[in-house]
Scaffold this motif. Sequence first.
Motif, mmCIF file in Angstrom:
data_model
loop_
_atom_site.group_PDB
_atom_site.id
_atom_site.type_symbol
_atom_site.label_atom_id
_atom_site.label_comp_id
_atom_site.label_asym_id
_atom_site.label_seq_id
_atom_site.Cartn_x
_atom_site.Cartn_y
_atom_site.Cartn_z
ATOM 1 N N GLY A 1 0.779 -1.229 0.000
ATOM 2 C CA GLY A 1 0.000 0.000 0.000
ATOM 3 C C GLY A 1 0.803 1.268 0.000
ATOM 4 N N ARG A 2 2.112 1.180 0.164
ATOM 5 C CA ARG A 2 2.941 2.376 0.146
ATOM 6 C C ARG A 2 3.169 2.839 -1.290
ATOM 7 N N ALA A 3 3.323 4.136 -1.454
ATOM 8 C CA ALA A 3 3.550 4.689 -2.784
ATOM 9 C C ALA A 3 4.969 4.379 -3.254
ATOM 10 N N TRP A 4 5.107 4.126 -4.559
ATOM 11 C CA TRP A 4 6.408 3.796 -5.131
ATOM 12 C C TRP A 4 7.228 5.059 -5.410
ATOM 13 N N PRO A 5 8.507 5.082 -5.066
ATOM 14 C CA PRO A 5 9.402 6.083 -5.657
ATOM 15 C C PRO A 5 9.541 5.785 -7.160
ATOM 16 N N LEU A 6 9.808 6.815 -7.942
ATOM 17 C CA LEU A 6 9.940 6.661 -9.387
ATOM 18 C C LEU A 6 11.223 7.324 -9.863
ATOM 19 N N ILE A 7 12.034 6.564 -10.606
ATOM 20 C CA ILE A 7 13.236 7.107 -11.228
ATOM 21 C C ILE A 7 13.058 7.047 -12.740
ATOM 22 N N ILE A 8 13.204 8.188 -13.380
ATOM 23 C CA ILE A 8 13.199 8.269 -14.843
ATOM 24 C C ILE A 8 14.650 8.300 -15.301
ATOM 25 N N ALA A 9 15.023 7.339 -16.143
ATOM 26 C CA ALA A 9 16.405 7.211 -16.615
ATOM 27 C C ALA A 9 16.475 7.579 -18.100
ATOM 28 N N CYS A 10 17.348 8.514 -18.428
ATOM 29 C CA CYS A 10 17.486 9.003 -19.809
ATOM 30 C C CYS A 10 18.705 8.362 -20.461
ATOM 31 N N HIS A 11 18.482 7.764 -21.605
ATOM 32 C CA HIS A 11 19.571 7.067 -22.288
ATOM 33 C C HIS A 11 20.484 8.045 -23.017
ATOM 34 N N GLY A 12 21.697 7.552 -23.334
ATOM 35 C CA GLY A 12 22.668 8.332 -24.088
ATOM 36 C C GLY A 12 22.566 8.061 -25.579
ATOM 37 N N THR A 13 23.706 8.211 -26.260
ATOM 38 C CA THR A 13 23.744 8.129 -27.713
ATOM 39 C C THR A 13 23.432 6.729 -28.220
ATOM 40 N N ILE A 14 22.477 6.646 -29.116
ATOM 41 C CA ILE A 14 22.185 5.382 -29.806
ATOM 42 C C ILE A 14 23.229 5.209 -30.925
ATOM 43 N N PRO A 15 23.833 4.021 -31.141
ATOM 44 C CA PRO A 15 23.495 2.719 -30.562
ATOM 45 C C PRO A 15 24.274 2.362 -29.311
ATOM 46 N N TRP A 16 25.096 3.280 -28.804
ATOM 47 C CA TRP A 16 25.912 2.937 -27.630
ATOM 48 C C TRP A 16 25.065 2.804 -26.372
ATOM 49 N N ASP A 17 23.898 3.418 -26.394
ATOM 50 C CA ASP A 17 22.979 3.311 -25.265
ATOM 51 C C ASP A 17 21.561 3.359 -25.821
ATOM 52 N N SER A 18 20.589 2.999 -24.996
ATOM 53 C CA SER A 18 19.188 2.984 -25.429
ATOM 54 C C SER A 18 18.304 2.928 -24.192
ATOM 55 N N ALA A 19 17.005 3.113 -24.390
ATOM 56 C CA ALA A 19 16.064 3.074 -23.268
ATOM 57 C C ALA A 19 16.042 1.702 -22.611
ATOM 58 N N ASP A 20 16.056 0.636 -23.422
ATOM 59 C CA ASP A 20 16.013 -0.700 -22.818
ATOM 60 C C ASP A 20 17.303 -1.011 -22.070
ATOM 61 N N ARG A 21 18.440 -0.473 -22.516
ATOM 62 C CA ARG A 21 19.691 -0.666 -21.768
ATOM 63 C C ARG A 21 19.641 0.069 -20.427
ATOM 64 N N GLN A 22 19.014 1.236 -20.423
ATOM 65 C CA GLN A 22 18.897 1.958 -19.160
ATOM 66 C C GLN A 22 18.085 1.159 -18.138
ATOM 67 N N VAL A 23 16.975 0.577 -18.581
ATOM 68 C CA VAL A 23 16.175 -0.237 -17.661
ATOM 69 C C VAL A 23 16.953 -1.478 -17.234
ATOM 70 N N ALA A 24 17.697 -2.084 -18.178
ATOM 71 C CA ALA A 24 18.519 -3.246 -17.820
ATOM 72 C C ALA A 24 19.563 -2.871 -16.773
ATOM 73 N N GLN A 25 20.085 -1.656 -16.867
ATOM 74 C CA GLN A 25 21.087 -1.176 -15.918
ATOM 75 C C GLN A 25 20.488 -0.967 -14.523
ATOM 76 N N TRP A 26 19.218 -0.548 -14.466
ATOM 77 C CA TRP A 26 18.600 -0.155 -13.209
ATOM 78 C C TRP A 26 17.710 -1.211 -12.575
ATOM 79 N N LYS A 27 17.233 -2.210 -13.337
ATOM 80 C CA LYS A 27 16.150 -3.050 -12.834
ATOM 81 C C LYS A 27 16.541 -3.896 -11.620
ATOM 82 N N GLY A 28 17.790 -4.403 -11.570
ATOM 83 C CA GLY A 28 18.205 -5.187 -10.418
ATOM 84 C C GLY A 28 18.186 -4.378 -9.136
ATOM 85 N N LEU A 29 18.649 -3.139 -9.225
ATOM 86 C CA LEU A 29 18.638 -2.245 -8.070
ATOM 87 C C LEU A 29 17.200 -1.876 -7.697
#
Length: 343
Positions: free
Chosen positions: A60-88
């Motif tokens: 029932g507690r509210a979730w904190p939210l982190i918005i992660a912005c990716h860098g230059t494609i193809p060296w980075d991407s939105a899905d890579r950012q989530v892959a980087q953060w999801k374990g944490l």
Amino acid sequence: MADRRNIRVYVRILSALSLVFCAGCMVVDNRPAPGQLLLQTDPEYGRNYHLYVPSRNNQGRAWPLIIACHGTIPWDSADRQVAQWKGLAEEKGFLVAAPELRGTKGDFPPATEEQIRRQLEDEKIILSVVKAIRAARNVDENRVFLTGWSAGAYAVLFTGLRNPDTFRAIAVSQGNFKADFVEPCIPFIDRYQPVNIVYNSEDLLLKADAPTCIDWLRAQGMHPTVLERPGIHKRDPEPIFNFFVDCARRIPWIRVSVTYDPGDPMEVAFIASSSFEPTQFLWDFGDETRASSPAPRHRYEKPGRYLAKAALWAPNGKSYVRQISLQVPPVRLGAAASAPASP
């Protein structure tokens, strides 16, 4: 002329090789992440974003939210950012979302006018994603953060500095920086907004950008937290997460804003919102008058620029003061009868 062209070609080749070596590797995170990994579409603009929802029951507690912005494609991407953060995110219990952006090109970005156009577009997407996630999930509005890696810094600084009422704190890791790209942020800056700059001492790509960014932020009256670490242009979300946790625990979030009366441009409504429940308010309107109500209205007798101050007392007895500069009557650029607040 030929020599100069050859030099430019060599520089581009070396830059590309450096990016491949330092940033082109896959994201490796060994933490378990059994939660939901979702590909969503922003309902307002139709742009995709990636969202990770932890498997734990938040009770029932509210979730904190982190918005992660990716860098230059193809060296980075939105899905890579989530892959980087999801374990944490799974381990600590927060939502992480990464929108697909267009203004985060670090290698040879466009001219300033075009870059700002792209950043304005990305700003709309980021804010719309926050709105969509808030509508669908129980998000803690006092713990929404914005971060980005490498050229994702363009989006973080532009959107974060222009929207301090949305983002409790912002953080940049190994970030690109150009002062011309953040010039439109200046009227919106809240000098109390926490900003974290993380860079590595052996980063051949962007080491020089970090001090330039820090100096620019300080010139705007801000007080960025700086973390310089050994190493190269690498990914590591944990220092950013620790900064956000520290901000939420130690630094109260106080936003002061004004609204002008459409029928009487000399009358102004003030409001202060905070991450704690204030026990007392004291307002100084900058014209030798005061008030003690939570959301006062005040009519100025003379046109001019005023520096108003708000003091809020927390339940522990500690007081906090914020100030806001306002023009009375407002400068009207259109039909709107409101003005952005600046510290």
